[in-house]
Scaffold this motif. Structure first.
Motif, PDB file in Angstrom:
ATOM      1  N   ASP A 183       0.830  -1.218   0.000  1.00 41.86           N
ATOM      2  CA  ASP A 183       0.000   0.000   0.000  1.00 41.86           C
ATOM      3  C   ASP A 183       0.859   1.259   0.000  1.00 41.86           C
ATOM      4  O   ASP A 183       0.514   2.267   0.628  1.00 41.86           O
ATOM      5  N   SER A 184       1.984   1.224  -0.708  1.00 45.19           N
ATOM      6  CA  SER A 184       2.907   2.361  -0.666  1.00 45.19           C
ATOM      7  C   SER A 184       2.714   3.332  -1.815  1.00 45.19           C
ATOM      8  O   SER A 184       3.155   4.478  -1.732  1.00 45.19           O
ATOM      9  N   ASN A 185       2.082   2.904  -2.905  1.00 43.95           N
ATOM     10  CA  ASN A 185       1.993   3.779  -4.068  1.00 43.95           C
ATOM     11  C   ASN A 185       0.749   3.457  -4.878  1.00 43.95           C
ATOM     12  O   ASN A 185       0.088   2.446  -4.644  1.00 43.95           O
ATOM     13  N   SER A 194      -6.906  -5.267   2.735  1.00 46.52           N
ATOM     14  CA  SER A 194      -6.287  -6.549   3.057  1.00 46.52           C
ATOM     15  C   SER A 194      -4.776  -6.415   3.150  1.00 46.52           C
ATOM     16  O   SER A 194      -4.145  -6.922   4.084  1.00 46.52           O
ATOM     17  N   PHE A 195      -4.168  -5.727   2.181  1.00 43.33           N
ATOM     18  CA  PHE A 195      -2.723  -5.500   2.222  1.00 43.33           C
ATOM     19  C   PHE A 195      -2.340  -4.613   3.395  1.00 43.33           C
ATOM     20  O   PHE A 195      -1.275  -4.777   3.996  1.00 43.33           O
ATOM     21  N   LEU A 196      -3.208  -3.649   3.732  1.00 44.79           N
ATOM     22  CA  LEU A 196      -2.904  -2.737   4.836  1.00 44.79           C
ATOM     23  C   LEU A 196      -2.782  -3.488   6.153  1.00 44.79           C
ATOM     24  O   LEU A 196      -1.951  -3.159   7.001  1.00 44.79           O
ATOM     25  N   ASN A 204       6.804  -9.680   6.059  1.00 41.60           N
ATOM     26  CA  ASN A 204       5.405  -9.301   6.285  1.00 41.60           C
ATOM     27  C   ASN A 204       4.824  -8.683   5.026  1.00 41.60           C
ATOM     28  O   ASN A 204       4.424  -7.519   5.002  1.00 41.60           O
ATOM     29  N   LEU A 205       4.783  -9.455   3.966  1.00 33.91           N
ATOM     30  CA  LEU A 205       4.230  -8.988   2.705  1.00 33.91           C
ATOM     31  C   LEU A 205       3.386 -10.103   2.094  1.00 33.91           C
ATOM     32  O   LEU A 205       3.732 -11.285   2.213  1.00 33.91           O
ATOM     33  N   ALA A 206       2.303  -9.722   1.445  1.00 33.61           N
ATOM     34  CA  ALA A 206       1.535 -10.708   0.695  1.00 33.61           C
ATOM     35  C   ALA A 206       2.353 -11.178  -0.504  1.00 33.61           C
ATOM     36  O   ALA A 206       3.191 -10.446  -1.035  1.00 33.61           O
TER      37      ALA A 206
END
Length: 776
Positions: free
Chosen positions: A94-96, A264-266, A440-442
């Motif tokens: 969720d960075s960009n 979900s990613f957050l 900690n990443l999907a």
């Protein structure tokens, strides 16, 4: 290229055509002179230096993990073939909001998808940032400060390093600096166009990277402290809001269409934190810019704080906001501090300008400025050389190229990763690729399936899904056939300490050993091995072996052996049979039942690579099988031609007679009620007996798209259950704590409705046979 206000000059004389013709050379000289005044030669030289440092030999080393993700997303946006199954148009952290990727996709449509094209876009923004920094410095303090600031940024090893990578940060920094330039210009000129330009630049900055929202905070604080809010009329504010929302529309559309995925990613990205000391970013600057430039940055900050002029306020707030945010933000990374670097360059350039002003006017000042510039470039030179020599990830591009040309199209790859390195193989080789590591990443599986990161175990920062769970599953199912080990991992955020990093590397090497890794290729760089490609020759970390008794024949079923390997069966030290494993490492081998079995004797099945599994054959031995509501007990080792009695919990349920070779086969209706501690016992007239604890599994299956999915319950918790279809091993799994199983496999071509699927629990000698319908 000067960003200072341009001054109009009078043109040439008017007159007839002849007069104009006569004055053409003079007019041309005037035009050249005007161009010289507008295009600052020193700035042009600085820009040329910045471009050379950032563009030279961009493709020497292949993409890193995050670079491959962004470049792959851009390829999907550009409609390039072969990338769609491996990349999704959403930031996993969720960075960009894909602004950089959209810009790269435009370049792809012109020049074609490639690593140099993606990096060239980032390098171009890095060079343009030098010009923007000149404009800010010149607007706030004058031309000489602008030139010093541009020079310092152009030779900064930190800026050059990130400018040569296809990451988001160079684009973010350019847009952030552009927003600051618009704010400085509006404060100086009060022209509404600069204010509206700031609104557009701020909206684009947020889309380049969500942390770009700090630009709004910086300028709002600057206007309040400098008391410049009086010029912000309601009309101007409303127009700014309209411009901002219009420029922000792509982001709002993405949020509206992908809100569920975004949230979900957050949920996983907020758990990310780095195990680094508080002075991490200071170490990063020192390592890339050196002690002299770092000292100059500190002097510039101290000088600005001491002067406390209105011009110093904007770069100080800019620097303070970015540094404090990233210092508080729990996740640290080597590239995060780049948006603060222009502010540091401006403050340092301001200090150098002040030092020059202390000299006497005239040639001495010019000489002092030149000397300081040479010293700054000289101090940066060793670090720029290190940037050009950087060989992080040098082996992965070549490894991916070898995978692409030397392996079957369906061969999957696994490599050490902190969440992104595996996508190097997806980008270059267009192959299914998977990570091995803790992060900690999907993870996006080929085809677009998203696997979210689970919660870390107690006392740990990161989950172990991609160390203990997924790799074994993917190899067992045949989705991973190759493993790539390399020597450096440097691009992803450092979420774990060095002990864990070393442990992950050790565990990856153990994984390669457990699955029979065979070295097939080594990538060398300057005569040094940098990447090793292994072909995994087994599907299971340890072979498994079970057997079935039918009459006097003993059939061995195994899995996890070396693929297409020669096998030998040994009982009590004597070879009794030979065979060969299949391409998936499974085996079915018929051997004669030993004439004198003993419980302490081992029946061993071993392949040529030394992988082996063993079972014992008790005397006598029985197995229990159910098929279409009929139970059958088979066995060996009983008295020849003897009456046989089968009892369940002391109640006779069947009678029969053993064959001349001592084997038995008795069919009967299964017990109406089965209890965990009740035994099925088979005995002959001499008292030879064998007993089993029965289980009562409930099995269901579905067939869809040629894939069979089986669900079952009632098995012994932790028991290994193997699936054999028409005598061929398909897959295996272990029952969970509740005794439930779930497994799947692809229905073989030519399957017949009469073929049986047998689910075996080898430890309990229990088999359930069911019919599988035709391919759907």
């Amino acid at each position: 290229m000067s960003l200072l206000p341009l001054r109009s000059r009078s043109g040439g004389h008017g007159g007839s055509g002849e007069g104009a013709s006569e004055l053409q050379p003079e007019g041309l000289r005037s035009l050249v002179a005007a161009a010289g005044r507008r295009l600052d030669p020193l700035l042009i030289a600085i820009m040329a230096l910045a471009a050379f440092l950032r563009f030279w030999d961009l493709g020497r080393v292949g993409l890193r993990g995050d670079e491959a993700v962004y470049a792959g997303q851009a390829a999907v946006l550009a409609g390039a073939k072969g990338f769609g199954p491996y990349f999704i148009l959403q930031s996993r952290g969720d960075s960009n909001f894909l602004l950089f990727q959209e810009l790269v996709s435009v370049a792809y449509r012109v020049a074609g998808a490639g690593d140099v094209t993606a990096r060239s876009v980032a390098a171009a923004f890095s060079v343009l940032t030098v010009a923007v920094v000149y404009g800010i410095g010149a607007t706030l303090f004058g031309r000489r400060t602008g030139l010093f600031s541009a020079l310092l940024l152009s030779v900064s090893g930190y800026s050059v390093m990130l400018g040569r990578l296809a990451l988001l940060d160079s684009t973010l920094t350019f847009l952030f600096a552009t927003a600051m330039l618009c704010a400085a210009k509006w404060t100086a000129t009060k022209r509404s166009g600069w204010l509206y330009g700031f609104a557009a630049a701020a909206a684009l900055t947020v889309q380049a990277k969500i942390v770009g929202g700090l630009a709004l905070l910086v300028v709002a604080t600057y206007l309040l402290i400098s008391r410049s809010t009086g010029e912000l009329t309601w009309r101007r504010l409303l127009i700014c809001a309209g411009v901002f929302l219009a420029a922000l529309t792509p982001m709002l559309v993405q949020l509206a269409t992908n809100w569920t995925l975004y949230t979900s990613f957050l949920s996983t990205s907020v758990r990310r934190a780095s195990a680094v000391p508080w002075y991490y970013y200071g170490k990063v600057l020192l390592a890339n810019d050196g002690a002299l430039l770092l000292a100059l940055y500190i002097i510039g900050i101290a000088f600005a704080v001491g002067r406390r002029s209105r011009g110093d306020l904007l770069p100080l707030l800019w620097l303070l906001t970015v540094v404090v945010f990233y210092q508080i933000y729990p996740l640290k990374a080597f590239n995060y501090l780049l948006p603060a670097l222009p502010a540091l360059a401006i403050l340092a350039g301001r200090a150098l300008d002040a030092l020059v002003q202390w000299s006497r006017p005239g040639g001495l000042r010019l000489l002092s400025a030149a000397a300081l510039s040479v010293v700054a470039v000289g101090a940066a030179a060793p670090y720029l050389r290190d940037v050009w020599r950087d060989d992080s990830y040098v082996g992965l591009k070549d490894a991916a190229a070898w995978i692409a040309r030397s392996t079957p199209p369906g061969a999957g790859v696994i490599t050490i990763s902190r969440g992104s390195a595996q996508y190097v193989f997806a980008f270059y080789a267009h192959r299914a690729s998977y990570p091995f590591g803790r992060f900690n990443l999907a993870t996006v599986l080929p085809g677009g399936r998203i696997v979210p990161a689970s919660a870390p175990p107690p006392g740990a920062r990161t989950p172990r899904d991609w160390v203990d769970g997924w790799p074994d599953r993917l190899i067992r199912n045949g989705q991973v056939s190759y493993a790539v080990y390399y020597t450096t991992v440097a691009d992803d955020p450092p979420e774990e300490n060095q002990v864990v990093e070393t442990s992950t590397q050790h565990q990856f090497r153990l994984l390669i050993e457990r699955y029979g890794g065979h070295l097939v290729h080594t990538v060398y760089y300057h005569h040094e091995a940098r990447a090793w490609i292994y072909r995994l020759t087994a599907r299971l970390s340890r072979p498994i072996l079970s057997y079935a008794v039918r009459g006097s024949a003993l059939t061995l079923h195994g899995a996890g052996f070396t693929e297409n390997a020669q096998l030998i069966a040994i009982y009590n030290g004597h070879q009794i049979a030979r065979g060969q494993s299949r391409s998936d490492g499974s085996v079915s081998l018929s051997v004669p039942y030993p004439t004198r079995p003993r419980p302490r004797y081992l029946l061993i099945l071993a392949d040529a690579a030394g992988r082996s599994a063993s079972v014992t054959l008790p005397k006598p031995s029985i197995a229990y099988r159910t098929e279409r509501g009929i139970a059958t007990v088979t066995g060996v080792g009983f008295q020849s031609s003897s009456p046989i009695t089968a009892t369940y919990h002391g109640v006779v349920i069947a009678r029969g007679r053993s064959a001349a070779d001592g084997s038995i086969s008795v069919s009967f209706g299964p017990p109406a009620r089965i209890f965990p501690h009740w035994q099925l016992t088979v005995a002959d007239r001499l008292g030879n007996r064998s007993a089993l604890l029965l289980i009562n599994p409930v099995v269901s299956h579905t067939v869809s798209g040629g894939r069979v999915v089986v669900h079952g319950s009632g098995y012994t918790p932790g028991a290994l259950v193997t699936a054999t279809y028409h005598g061929r091993f398909m897959t295996s799994t272990r029952a969970d704590a509740h005794g439930s199983i779930s497994l799947s496999f692809v229905l073989p071509h030519g399957a017949s409705p009469s073929w049986l699927l047998e689910l075996r629990e080898p430890a309990g000698h229990y088999t359930t046979a069911i019919q599988i319908g035709p391919r759907q």
